[in-house]
Design an enzyme around this catalytic site. Sequence first.
Site, short mmCIF file in Angstrom:
data_model
loop_
_atom_site.label_atom_id
_atom_site.label_comp_id
_atom_site.label_asym_id
_atom_site.label_seq_id
_atom_site.Cartn_x
_atom_site.Cartn_y
_atom_site.Cartn_z
CD GLU A 1 -2.94 -1.22 2.31
OE1 GLU A 1 -2.84 -0.39 3.24
OE2 GLU A 1 -3.79 -2.12 2.31
CG HIS B 1 -8.77 5.93 2.19
ND1 HIS B 1 -8.77 5.66 0.84
CD2 HIS B 1 -8.20 4.85 2.78
CE1 HIS B 1 -8.24 4.46 0.63
NE2 HIS B 1 -7.88 3.95 1.80
NE ARG C 1 -4.30 5.41 3.45
CZ ARG C 1 -4.75 4.55 4.32
NH1 ARG C 1 -5.22 4.98 5.47
NH2 ARG C 1 -4.71 3.27 4.07
CG HIS D 1 -9.51 6.33 6.24
ND1 HIS D 1 -10.49 5.39 6.03
CD2 HIS D 1 -8.35 5.64 6.43
CE1 HIS D 1 -9.95 4.18 6.07
NE2 HIS D 1 -8.66 4.31 6.33
NE ARG E 1 -4.20 4.96 10.16
CZ ARG E 1 -4.61 4.14 9.19
NH1 ARG E 1 -3.85 3.11 8.80
NH2 ARG E 1 -5.75 4.35 8.57
C1 SIN Z 1 -7.48 0.57 3.06
O1 SIN Z 1 -7.79 -0.60 2.88
O2 SIN Z 1 -7.17 1.33 2.15
C2 SIN Z 1 -7.48 1.11 4.46
C3 SIN Z 1 -6.32 0.65 5.19
C4 SIN Z 1 -5.92 1.64 6.25
O3 SIN Z 1 -6.68 2.54 6.57
O4 SIN Z 1 -4.80 1.55 6.72
#
Ligand code: SIN
Length: 532
Positions: free
Chosen positions: A117, A243, A289, A351, A386
């Site tokens: 991610e 998010h 993010r 988020h 985060r």
């Molecule tokens: C996501 O699945 O994008 C959320 C994961 C997160 O908030 O760390």
Amino acid sequence: MDQIISSDYLVVGGGIAGLTFALKVADYGKVHVVTKDLQVESNTFYAQGGIASVVDPEDSFDKHIDDTMIAGAGLCHRDAVEVLVKEGPDRIYELLEWGVNFNRRADKPGEFDLAREGGHSRHRILHAHDLTGAELQQALLQKALNHPNIKIFEKHMAVELITEHHVLGNLQAAFNICFGAYVLDELIGKVKAFSASYTILSTGGASKVYQHSTNPDIATGDGLAMAYRAGVRIANMEFIQFHPTSLYQPGKRSFLISEALRGHGGNLINSEGKRFMPEYDPRAELAPRDIVARSIDAEMKKRREECVYLDMTHLPALEIKERYPNIYNYCLHNLNLDITLKPIPVVPAAHYSCGGVMTSLNGQTSMQNLFACGEVAHTGVHGANRLASNSLLEGLVFSHRAAMKIISKVPRNFGNVIIPPWDDSGVQNEYEWRLIKHNYKEIRSIMWDYVGIVRSTQQLDRAIRRISLIFDEVENYYRKSVITRELLELRNLSATALMIVKAALRRNESRGTHFMADYPESSDKFLKDTII
Ligand code: SIN
């Protein structure tokens, strides 16, 4: 006098942090878990992406630490990040013993199928398809329900922490102590006193304070607001993470489109089909993010468009359907959209609260006998932004540490403590649903319009004036009225909104998720937490 419901450990909130804590202390005393909705309902349940942890021999603690510190933009506490990362694998293996299933590789079933991610330099996210939170919540809940010392009270919403200001009796040296919480039993509409030697806040976050949020309706900042009213120290409330990709479906409740899709090779494109992230950051779709959310916001503003698109159509259709069944089916059934054939319309949405109730590395807050873990807490691991999939890990690691700390302690005797029943004399049985609905809506739109992804002093000034008015009005109404869950949630949202705006006004710089148009640079002067 009304009955006092006593236990050794009172856990407020039943997601990953609360349930892990409950399971760890249950062999040492009686545990009461209060949760304001059904026992399965928590922010944890909706987590899609997974849990980041170093379980691949090619990965290293140093890399995970570095990625976390970089995402946190100078405000992570290194000692907390080291604890998070180094203790992560033990907690993951414990989850496996508790029956949690993470996806394994089809070609090497002995190995985890690790996802990647934004902000991670490697694949290190353990997941259960795109339903990781549901898998965890169900496994932990089942284990808790089977433990004879744990009792879960559904539809029980905490109203206030019980402190020395409430109790009667000949207290010895009683200052800044938590004795439990007053809790609304929603089914009978009565506030009960839950007393405990230790109280643990694990109430999750507050992203419902924004009009557009990936969170379920329960995320109304309840623990944050209770702690604020009790004078407990709180830090970094200005850092609300947006998010980058929630599903764009106007008028409907938000639905998260997991970051794992970008980690899988998904591209962000505009309405002309042009991939735009490389213009904003060399890490493109896999930048942290805050950067991706801001870039999408800028692209939407530049093109005066309501959304951008996440394109998965170049990836093998079967693989997408198999790996993301939740997202695939949701889009198909709600938007008649086959994500393997057409790009997904997405917008950023609130988020996660990176700040929270300040704790030590063992979950201790600034109030005696009060601990906090999970999203409600500020352990120092997230800094100004985060890192993806570090939140479930934080809930696991720090609730374990809080439990270990507490069971090693001998509870202090504060003398003869008498907890009086909740006093609702003088309240009127009138229910002004217009005031509640109107203020709820207004707070969320003020926060979205003036305290969002890009802020400015002028906007924050507007917001503080309006939010302060609402805060006062709600407090006045609360004092005179019979308590309901809606009223408590509104009260908590208004307190949380006030904290966020106050904290944002104190940070005249841009850092992580806090971007000020009139102070676009970071400044070393602000390399510190904003403490309320
Ligand atoms: C996501 O699945 O994008 C959320 C994961 C997160 O908030 O760390």
